[in-house]
Design a protein around this motif. Structure first.
Motif, PDB file in Angstrom:
ATOM      1  N   SER A 224       0.826  -1.213   0.000  1.00  0.00           N
ATOM      2  CA  SER A 224       0.000   0.000   0.000  1.00  0.00           C
ATOM      3  C   SER A 224       0.853   1.252   0.000  1.00  0.00           C
ATOM      4  O   SER A 224       2.037   1.223   0.339  1.00  0.00           O
ATOM      5  CB  SER A 224      -0.917   0.022   1.224  1.00  0.00           C
ATOM      6  OG  SER A 224      -0.149   0.032   2.409  1.00  0.00           O
ATOM      7  N   SER A 232      -5.991   6.051   8.292  1.00  0.00           N
ATOM      8  CA  SER A 232      -7.046   6.324   9.269  1.00  0.00           C
ATOM      9  C   SER A 232      -6.830   7.668   9.959  1.00  0.00           C
ATOM     10  O   SER A 232      -7.775   8.441  10.160  1.00  0.00           O
ATOM     11  CB  SER A 232      -7.083   5.200  10.310  1.00  0.00           C
ATOM     12  OG  SER A 232      -7.996   5.477  11.342  1.00  0.00           O
ATOM     13  N   TRP A 236      -9.802  10.106   9.273  1.00  0.00           N
ATOM     14  CA  TRP A 236     -10.721  10.194  10.417  1.00  0.00           C
ATOM     15  C   TRP A 236     -10.089  10.846  11.645  1.00  0.00           C
ATOM     16  O   TRP A 236     -10.715  10.942  12.696  1.00  0.00           O
ATOM     17  CB  TRP A 236     -11.222   8.799  10.789  1.00  0.00           C
ATOM     18  CG  TRP A 236     -12.120   8.188   9.766  1.00  0.00           C
ATOM     19  CD1 TRP A 236     -13.422   8.527   9.523  1.00  0.00           C
ATOM     20  CD2 TRP A 236     -11.803   7.147   8.835  1.00  0.00           C
ATOM     21  NE1 TRP A 236     -13.924   7.754   8.505  1.00  0.00           N
ATOM     22  CE2 TRP A 236     -12.962   6.888   8.062  1.00  0.00           C
ATOM     23  CE3 TRP A 236     -10.671   6.379   8.584  1.00  0.00           C
ATOM     24  CZ2 TRP A 236     -13.006   5.927   7.067  1.00  0.00           C
ATOM     25  CZ3 TRP A 236     -10.704   5.418   7.598  1.00  0.00           C
ATOM     26  CH2 TRP A 236     -11.854   5.202   6.854  1.00  0.00           C
ATOM     27  N   LYS A 241      -9.646   3.722  13.234  1.00  0.00           N
ATOM     28  CA  LYS A 241     -10.384   3.272  12.052  1.00  0.00           C
ATOM     29  C   LYS A 241      -9.462   2.532  11.064  1.00  0.00           C
ATOM     30  O   LYS A 241      -9.758   2.428   9.879  1.00  0.00           O
ATOM     31  CB  LYS A 241     -11.005   4.479  11.343  1.00  0.00           C
ATOM     32  CG  LYS A 241     -12.055   5.217  12.163  1.00  0.00           C
ATOM     33  CD  LYS A 241     -13.373   4.474  12.150  1.00  0.00           C
ATOM     34  CE  LYS A 241     -14.487   5.320  12.750  1.00  0.00           C
ATOM     35  NZ  LYS A 241     -15.786   4.610  12.722  1.00  0.00           N
ATOM     36  N   ASP A 244     -11.129  -0.132   8.948  1.00  0.00           N
ATOM     37  CA  ASP A 244     -11.929   0.423   7.854  1.00  0.00           C
ATOM     38  C   ASP A 244     -11.035   0.911   6.718  1.00  0.00           C
ATOM     39  O   ASP A 244     -11.359   0.727   5.533  1.00  0.00           O
ATOM     40  CB  ASP A 244     -12.790   1.584   8.365  1.00  0.00           C
ATOM     41  CG  ASP A 244     -13.836   1.134   9.378  1.00  0.00           C
ATOM     42  OD1 ASP A 244     -14.330   0.002   9.243  1.00  0.00           O
ATOM     43  OD2 ASP A 244     -14.138   1.906  10.290  1.00  0.00           O
ATOM     44  N   ALA A 245      -9.922   1.532   7.078  1.00  0.00           N
ATOM     45  CA  ALA A 245      -8.990   2.016   6.068  1.00  0.00           C
ATOM     46  C   ALA A 245      -8.404   0.849   5.268  1.00  0.00           C
ATOM     47  O   ALA A 245      -8.309   0.908   4.043  1.00  0.00           O
ATOM     48  CB  ALA A 245      -7.870   2.821   6.721  1.00  0.00           C
ATOM     49  N   GLU A 247      -9.730  -1.985   4.636  1.00  0.00           N
ATOM     50  CA  GLU A 247     -10.774  -2.504   3.748  1.00  0.00           C
ATOM     51  C   GLU A 247     -10.903  -1.637   2.505  1.00  0.00           C
ATOM     52  O   GLU A 247     -11.030  -2.147   1.375  1.00  0.00           O
ATOM     53  CB  GLU A 247     -12.104  -2.549   4.494  1.00  0.00           C
ATOM     54  CG  GLU A 247     -13.262  -3.124   3.711  1.00  0.00           C
ATOM     55  CD  GLU A 247     -13.165  -4.622   3.541  1.00  0.00           C
ATOM     56  OE1 GLU A 247     -13.471  -5.110   2.434  1.00  0.00           O
ATOM     57  OE2 GLU A 247     -12.770  -5.304   4.496  1.00  0.00           O
ATOM     58  N   ALA A 248     -10.857  -0.320   2.693  1.00  0.00           N
ATOM     59  CA  ALA A 248     -11.067   0.604   1.577  1.00  0.00           C
ATOM     60  C   ALA A 248      -9.867   0.699   0.645  1.00  0.00           C
ATOM     61  O   ALA A 248     -10.014   0.971  -0.551  1.00  0.00           O
ATOM     62  CB  ALA A 248     -11.399   1.994   2.124  1.00  0.00           C
ATOM     63  N   MET A 249      -8.667   0.451   1.172  1.00  0.00           N
ATOM     64  CA  MET A 249      -7.438   0.691   0.415  1.00  0.00           C
ATOM     65  C   MET A 249      -7.072  -0.426  -0.569  1.00  0.00           C
ATOM     66  O   MET A 249      -6.181  -0.242  -1.399  1.00  0.00           O
ATOM     67  CB  MET A 249      -6.274   0.912   1.382  1.00  0.00           C
ATOM     68  CG  MET A 249      -6.350   2.225   2.147  1.00  0.00           C
ATOM     69  SD  MET A 249      -5.254   2.231   3.578  1.00  0.00           S
ATOM     70  CE  MET A 249      -3.653   2.091   2.816  1.00  0.00           C
ATOM     71  N   LYS A 250      -7.718  -1.588  -0.460  1.00  0.00           N
ATOM     72  CA  LYS A 250      -7.421  -2.714  -1.365  1.00  0.00           C
ATOM     73  C   LYS A 250      -5.939  -3.084  -1.295  1.00  0.00           C
ATOM     74  O   LYS A 250      -5.203  -3.048  -2.280  1.00  0.00           O
ATOM     75  CB  LYS A 250      -7.793  -2.372  -2.816  1.00  0.00           C
ATOM     76  CG  LYS A 250      -9.226  -1.903  -2.993  1.00  0.00           C
ATOM     77  CD  LYS A 250     -10.227  -2.961  -2.592  1.00  0.00           C
ATOM     78  CE  LYS A 250     -11.655  -2.522  -2.821  1.00  0.00           C
ATOM     79  NZ  LYS A 250     -12.645  -3.488  -2.287  1.00  0.00           N
ATOM     80  N   ASP A 255      -6.786  -8.566  -4.011  1.00  0.00           N
ATOM     81  CA  ASP A 255      -7.263  -7.307  -4.583  1.00  0.00           C
ATOM     82  C   ASP A 255      -6.250  -6.734  -5.570  1.00  0.00           C
ATOM     83  O   ASP A 255      -6.618  -6.268  -6.659  1.00  0.00           O
ATOM     84  CB  ASP A 255      -7.522  -6.279  -3.473  1.00  0.00           C
ATOM     85  CG  ASP A 255      -8.825  -6.536  -2.731  1.00  0.00           C
ATOM     86  OD1 ASP A 255      -9.762  -7.074  -3.349  1.00  0.00           O
ATOM     87  OD2 ASP A 255      -8.900  -6.213  -1.534  1.00  0.00           O
TER      88      ASP A 255
END
Length: 315
Positions: A224, A232, A236, A241, A244-245, A247-250, A255
């Motif tokens: 990444s 995060s 945020w 978080k 969540d980050a 998950e969103a960053m692939k 992925d």
């Protein structure tokens, strides 16, 4: 046995019960037969391990990628690089042990191996700066890549870093320039270069060794532009978080394979490379050898052009 991660607690509890029962069997007078119960619990633990690792979230994969007991550069070199001869120093400032490299043979083929070394205990982690390289580390990598190019040797890089060292002294010595030059040198090589993300592939510190013809990635590694915690904090204003980050960053191998960022995913033993380092190292050695063989007859011009086109498509 590898240390258990937070999400592995149910597996850890089963393994603790198995250990307890085996201890009981060793201390009783032989009248207590517990082998059947031990076997039942072991089957249950193995099944739970397979099920858990079949559905890891990106954040859980991040924890696996950072596991301190995963194989490190020195383990890979010992496992599939023969006749290894380390080469040190950037010939300008110092020898940064966060990046190590040298000459060797993989499946009989002469190569230059370069990679990040995190260390595996407190003393070695401090010595290797947790795999976070300073400018002299990247300049050493550039020197070794140029040497490989001069003698027509393929380059293999093993990437495992949270990112380049962020300290003031690194900035004073030109960290950004060193990373950019290392990335440029990867793209300019007239020999095959295979890069593998074996654990963490963090930011420009990883790309500086991974601008390769073929980019491989271990099944539970991550790659990444920034860590989940860093993303995060930016998005945020808290590190809470991070899941969540992630998950969103692939950032996972599956992925990134779909996105065309990496070219091949190397499967790990059930439960991660940390549970069976020998098998993981052997699988990676075979994959690297196959990739080098596939490029053995390509011309200098073809290697350079295909590598540049690959990264222009990503950009």
């Amino acid at each position: 046995m590898a240390a258990f991660l937070e999400f592995e607690k149910p597996i850890a509890e089963l393994q603790a019960r198995i250990t307890e029962l085996r201890g009981t069997a060793q201390t009783n007078d032989g009248t207590l037969d517990i082998e059947a119960e031990v076997s039942r619990l072991q089957v249950k633990a193995d099944k739970l391990l397979r099920e858990t690792y079949a559905k890891l979230s990106p954040w859980e994969k991040t924890q696996v990628a950072r596991h301190p007991e995963r194989p490190h550069l020195k383990d890979y070199i010992a496992g599939f690089v023969d006749d290894f001869m380390p080469l040190a120093g950037d010939r300008a400032f110092a020898d940064d042990q966060a990046i190590m490299g040298g000459l060797g043979r993989i499946a009989g083929r002469r190569v230059m191996v370069i990679g990040h070394e995190k260390g595996d205990d407190t003393a070695s982690r401090l010595r290797h700066n947790f795999g976070m390289a300073k400018p002299e580390g990247y300049r050493k990598a550039i020197r070794l890549m140029r040497l490989a190019d001069q003698f027509g040797l393929p380059v293999v890089t093993l990437v495992d870093t949270a990112g380049a060292f962020p300290g003031v002294q690194a900035e004073e010595r030109g960290q950004a320039e060193a990373i950019a030059r290392s990335t440029e040198q990867c793209l300019a090589l007239g020999v095959p270069i295979v890069a593998v993300i074996v654990g963490e592939g963090g930011s420009g510190g990883a790309v500086a060794l991974a601008a390769a013809n073929r980019v491989l990635m271990f099944e539970h590694a991550i790659y990444s532009v920034i860590s989940p915690e860093g993303a995060s904090s930016i998005l945020w204003h808290t590190a809470d978080k991070a899941a969540d980050a992630a998950e969103a960053m692939k950032i996972t191998a599956s992925d990134l394979l779909k996105l065309g960022i990496v070219d091949r995913v190397v499967a790990e033993p059930v439960g991660g490379a940390q549970r069976d380092p020998t098998a993981a190292i052997a699988a990676l050695g075979s994959a690297i050898s196959e990739e080098l063989e596939s490029m053995a007859d390509q011309s200098r011009a073809t290697l350079i052009a295909s590598r540049r086109e690959k990264f222009l498509r990503i950009a």
